[in-house]
Design a protein around this motif. Structure first.
Motif, short mmCIF file in Angstrom:
data_model
loop_
_atom_site.label_atom_id
_atom_site.label_comp_id
_atom_site.label_asym_id
_atom_site.label_seq_id
_atom_site.Cartn_x
_atom_site.Cartn_y
_atom_site.Cartn_z
N THR A 171 -33.21 58.45 24.69
CA THR A 171 -33.17 58.71 26.50
C THR A 171 -31.61 59.90 26.64
N ALA A 217 -40.25 68.23 28.13
CA ALA A 217 -38.77 68.94 27.45
C ALA A 217 -39.48 70.01 26.36
N LYS A 264 -37.08 66.75 17.37
CA LYS A 264 -36.81 65.81 18.33
C LYS A 264 -35.44 65.39 17.79
N TYR A 269 -31.85 62.13 24.54
CA TYR A 269 -32.47 63.70 24.11
C TYR A 269 -33.40 63.42 25.84
N GLU A 270 -34.25 62.89 25.81
CA GLU A 270 -34.89 63.18 27.28
C GLU A 270 -33.73 63.42 28.64
N THR A 271 -33.07 62.60 29.00
CA THR A 271 -32.04 63.64 29.68
C THR A 271 -31.39 65.23 29.57
N ARG A 289 -34.48 67.48 31.10
CA ARG A 289 -34.61 66.96 32.22
C ARG A 289 -33.68 67.92 32.87
#
Length: 185
Positions: free
Chosen positions: A161, A101, A149, A163-165, A168
């Motif tokens: 969630t 990330a 972040k 952000y992480e998506t 990824r």
């Protein structure tokens, strides 16, 4: 040139002798001069670069004072470094190994024009991959600019969630591109 306009220069041996004979007071004076052009830890480096310049390519006219010559040399080197720094592309998009990330800055203080062109090309190619994905391009730009972040989540209007998506998705597309390039040579 006739002898009246011909300039005389000190030999390399004379230059070396002047550096070898430098006193503590001379070194302190050189450091004081260097501080005019650079900050802190760069003082010693600037003095060293100036010394190298005088021992390699820069000439020392016999009618110029040693400290005046060093000041001119330091000013020239510092000015050149500032221009190079201003032209340098400071941020690049690169996945950090081990933490998919995160993206980080790989700018090198000694980038060549070819390096700069390559980094710009890499950034443009990356943005082209995500040209239809506004969230991904916003995410990449924010990472490149060093946003936190939380700032990126606010900018993209997503929670952790989301952000992480996005992270990824960016990582996977870049990995796919790298794999295709490795296969196609």
């Amino acid at each position: 040139m006739d002898s009246q306009t011909e300039k005389s220069y000190r030999s390399i041996d004379e230059v070396k002798a002047r550096f070898v004979s430098a006193t503590a007071a001379d070194i302190a004076r050189l450091k004081k001069i260097a501080r005019i052009y650079v900050d802190g830890g760069e003082v010693e480096e600037l003095i060293s670069l100036s010394q190298q310049s005088l021992l390699s390519d820069r000439k020392w006219p016999v009618d110029v004072d040693f400290f005046a010559l060093m000041a001119m040399t330091m000013k020239s080197i510092a000015s050149t470094e500032r221009r190079k720094s201003a032209l340098r592309q400071h941020l690049s998009v690169v996945p950090q190994h081990g933490d998919a990330a995160d993206l980080f800055d790989i700018a090198d203080a000694r980038d060549t024009p070819e390096d700069l062109a390559s980094k710009k090309s890499e950034y443009e190619a990356t943005m082209e991959i995500f040209r239809t994905d506004d969230l991904a391009t916003t995410f990449i730009d924010a990472k490149v600019l060093g946003y936190s972040k939380q700032e990126i989540m606010d900018l993209c209007g997503v929670d952790l969630t989301g952000y992480e998506t996005i992270a990824r998705r960016v990582r996977r597309k870049l990995e796919q591109r790298d794999q295709r390039e490795a296969i196609n040579g």
